[in-house]
Each structure stands twice: as C-alpha cells, then as structure tokens.
Write a protein that holds these residues in place. Structure first.
Motif, PDB file in Angstrom:
ATOM      1  N   PHE A 146      49.870  30.263  29.378  1.00  0.00           N
ATOM      2  CA  PHE A 146      49.763  31.720  29.865  1.00  0.00           C
ATOM      3  C   PHE A 146      49.727  31.980  31.162  1.00  0.00           C
ATOM      4  CE2 PHE A 146      47.297  30.936  25.717  1.00  0.00           C
ATOM      5  CZ  PHE A 146      47.971  32.121  25.072  1.00  0.00           C
ATOM      6  N   ASN A 147      50.110  31.058  32.036  1.00  0.00           N
ATOM      7  CA  ASN A 147      50.594  31.365  33.673  1.00  0.00           C
ATOM      8  C   ASN A 147      49.276  31.851  34.272  1.00  0.00           C
ATOM      9  OD1 ASN A 147      51.928  31.278  35.780  1.00  0.00           O
ATOM     10  ND2 ASN A 147      52.891  33.350  35.463  1.00  0.00           N
ATOM     11  N   TYR A 148      47.970  30.798  34.112  1.00  0.00           N
ATOM     12  CA  TYR A 148      47.141  31.273  34.862  1.00  0.00           C
ATOM     13  C   TYR A 148      46.405  30.129  35.760  1.00  0.00           C
ATOM     14  CZ  TYR A 148      43.568  29.846  31.428  1.00  0.00           C
ATOM     15  OH  TYR A 148      42.909  29.569  30.545  1.00  0.00           O
TER      16      TYR A 148
ATOM     17  N   GLU B  48      40.866  31.157  37.807  1.00  0.00           N
ATOM     18  CA  GLU B  48      41.809  31.505  36.810  1.00  0.00           C
ATOM     19  C   GLU B  48      42.488  33.022  36.582  1.00  0.00           C
ATOM     20  OE1 GLU B  48      38.538  31.203  33.936  1.00  0.00           O
ATOM     21  OE2 GLU B  48      38.929  29.231  33.371  1.00  0.00           O
ATOM     22  N   VAL B  49      43.141  33.161  37.778  1.00  0.00           N
ATOM     23  CA  VAL B  49      43.899  34.276  38.223  1.00  0.00           C
ATOM     24  C   VAL B  49      45.236  34.248  37.408  1.00  0.00           C
ATOM     25  CG1 VAL B  49      44.866  33.370  40.374  1.00  0.00           C
ATOM     26  CG2 VAL B  49      44.561  36.176  40.008  1.00  0.00           C
ATOM     27  N   PRO B  50      45.770  35.454  36.875  1.00  0.00           N
ATOM     28  CA  PRO B  50      47.252  35.453  36.264  1.00  0.00           C
ATOM     29  C   PRO B  50      48.207  35.380  37.408  1.00  0.00           C
ATOM     30  CG  PRO B  50      45.894  37.537  35.705  1.00  0.00           C
ATOM     31  CD  PRO B  50      45.083  36.471  36.517  1.00  0.00           C
ATOM     32  N   GLU B  51      49.278  34.785  37.014  1.00  0.00           N
ATOM     33  CA  GLU B  51      50.498  34.572  37.929  1.00  0.00           C
ATOM     34  C   GLU B  51      49.735  34.355  39.389  1.00  0.00           C
ATOM     35  OE1 GLU B  51      53.602  37.464  36.818  1.00  0.00           O
ATOM     36  OE2 GLU B  51      51.787  38.796  36.639  1.00  0.00           O
TER      37      GLU B  51
ATOM     38  N   ARG C  81      40.264  37.470  36.570  1.00  0.00           N
ATOM     39  CA  ARG C  81      40.479  36.341  35.645  1.00  0.00           C
ATOM     40  C   ARG C  81      41.465  36.998  34.825  1.00  0.00           C
ATOM     41  NH1 ARG C  81      35.124  35.567  34.034  1.00  0.00           N
ATOM     42  NH2 ARG C  81      35.799  34.326  32.449  1.00  0.00           N
ATOM     43  N   HIS C  82      42.062  35.700  34.134  1.00  0.00           N
ATOM     44  CA  HIS C  82      42.798  36.018  32.934  1.00  0.00           C
ATOM     45  C   HIS C  82      42.232  36.394  31.769  1.00  0.00           C
ATOM     46  CE1 HIS C  82      46.513  35.673  30.235  1.00  0.00           C
ATOM     47  NE2 HIS C  82      47.053  35.512  31.247  1.00  0.00           N
ATOM     48  N   LYS C  83      42.715  37.253  30.955  1.00  0.00           N
ATOM     49  CA  LYS C  83      42.112  37.697  29.822  1.00  0.00           C
ATOM     50  C   LYS C  83      41.881  36.515  28.604  1.00  0.00           C
ATOM     51  CE  LYS C  83      43.524  42.801  29.788  1.00  0.00           C
ATOM     52  NZ  LYS C  83      44.553  43.451  30.024  1.00  0.00           N
TER      53      LYS C  83
ATOM     54  N   GLY D 113      46.372  27.103  30.959  1.00  0.00           N
ATOM     55  CA  GLY D 113      46.966  27.673  32.087  1.00  0.00           C
ATOM     56  C   GLY D 113      48.267  27.760  32.257  1.00  0.00           C
TER      57      GLY D 113
END
Lengths: 80, 184
Positions: free
Chosen positions: B132-134, B152-155, B16-18, B129
C-alpha cells in the motif's frame, strides 16, 4: 443469579434492574467520552465538512444502537 | 489550537495511512461479531446464571446486551478514529509541527525548524507497507539524539521530497537574509 450473589448491591437487583443499570452505565460512558471527543474535534481538528459529517454519523449511530437496546429491554420487561 | 506565524504557509499535511488505521480496528469488527458467533454455537449458558430469561424473552435479553456491547465498541472505534484523524504532521514553509494524539486526553505538540534537520531515513516495516506504499520517516535534528518519527505515512518518498524541498527553500531564504544584512 449465582455469579452475582457475592457482590453487594448487585445481588439485590433483579434481571430488569441489572439490565437498566448496565444500560445507564454504558450511556454515561458514551456521554462523557463523546463530550471529550467533541471537544477534541472542535478544538484541535482542522474544521471542515468531513469532520462535522463524521461527528454527525457518530452521534446518529450511537443513539440508534442505544435506542434499540433500550427498546429491547422494555420488550424484555414486558415478557418478564 | 495550533498557531501559525504571520505569513506562514501550510505546504503539506501528513496522516497515517488508512490501511494502518483499518488494521488497528480489525479487532473491533471481530469483537462485534463474537457475540453473534457465540449465540450460534450456544455459548450463552452463563447468561442464564446472571439473568433469568424464559424461552420467550431470551431473544430480547440478548438483543439488549448486544446493543450495549455495540455502543461500547462504537465509542472505542471513534476514540481510535480521533487518534488517527488528530495525529498529524503539518509541514509549513519554515517548520514541521508534529501533533501526537494518544488516546482521549493526552496530546503532544512538537515543533522544529526545517533548517535543523540533518538526516531523514525511510523505514518500510512490513509487507503491507510495501503493497500500500506507506512507511515511517525518521527525522534527526542537529544537536539532538531523539528522533522524530512520522509513522505509517502514505507515499513516504513524496513526503520526504516535500520536506527536503521546503528545507532547501528555507535555507535559501535564510542565506539571502544574511547576505542582505551583511550588505547593509
């Protein structure tokens, strides 16, 4: 102590004993959860230096906070 | 422990994104500051009811209680961090391993082969999202109603691309194996 007057056992404790009881319960919660978390990190986490560093920071900060808390109880006791 | 097949290569590990983790832990920061704010506003009268402090030792009483409170918050923070750190998606050259960590004790590991994927949908849930691009990736498998969600995964587009590339390579390998066996 009116809030605790209706609770058995707790109503027999004075302020210092109550504080130590709270501290010991917190310490036990910390100990049990930390053991489980450590097991999870070691067993399931991808073992790397970041994880070991995170674990180290976790224990150091928890011990410092608990230590200060115990010290504050001791000083409180001295002034009681 | 996750066991890999012989020769299986890990291509990508998604967490998941920070930012999503940070938002989850904001309430802990507020909870850590609350006793201090209460003290500033004189909201400690109930302490006099439980304990019997005098003017000289009230500070140490508050300090010891605050220490106990901070210890509990610190443990809760690390439970949340473990949840974040151990909750992963591992994309290998043949399959996707979905590891779900729920709280301290509950752990779930689902595995599915890349060639079973029939559809992948990107979902951006909120404005954070977008900034921060997630986002979430919903994966549908052949013959299954249940969807797997990479939350909520980044990129997410990059992750989707990675899965599609690995799926294509996996199907190519499968095809060449079938052709080789038919040629026999």
């Amino acid at each position: 102590m009116t809030l605790l007057q209706n609770i058995p056992f707790l109503n027999t404790l004075n302020s210092i004993q109550l504080l130590w009881l709270l501290w010991i319960v917190t310490f036990l919660i910390f100990l049990i959860l930390s053991m489980v978390l450590s097991y999870q990190w070691r067993h399931y986490g991808v073992q790397n230096s970041n994880l070991r560093f995170g674990e180290f920071i976790y224990y150091i900060i928890a011990i410092i906070i608990l230590g200060f808390s115990a010290l504050a109880i001791l000083i409180y006791n001295a002034h009681f | 422990m996750i066991t890999y097949d012989k020769g299986e290569q890990i291509k990508y590990i998604a967490r998941r994104h920070k930012v999503a983790f940070f938002i989850e832990t904001i309430f802990l920061i507020i909870a850590a500051l609350l006793p201090y704010l209460a003290y500033l506003h004189g909201l400690n009268f109930w302490l006099f009811d439980i304990f019997t402090p005098s003017v000289t030792n009230i500070f140490f009483l508050l300090l010891s209680l605050y220490g106990i409170w901070l210890t509990l918050l610190w443990v809760i923070f690390f439970i949340a961090w473990s949840d974040y750190y151990l909750d992963i998606w591992i994309i290998t050259d043949g399959r996707v391993i979905d590891v779900k960590q729920k709280g301290v004790f509950h752990r779930e590991i689902n595995t599915f082969r890349l060639d079973k994927i029939t559809d992948m949908i990107l979902v951006e849930k909120n404005w954070l999202g977008k900034i921060f691009n997630y986002g979430d990736i919903h994966v549908t498998l052949a013959g299954q109603v249940h969807k797997f969600i990479i939350a909520e995964v980044p990129e997410p587009e990059k992750v989707k691309e990675q899965v599609i590339n690995e799926q294509r390579a996996s199907l190519e390998r499968l095809k060449s194996t079938v052709q080789f066996e038919e040629g026999k």
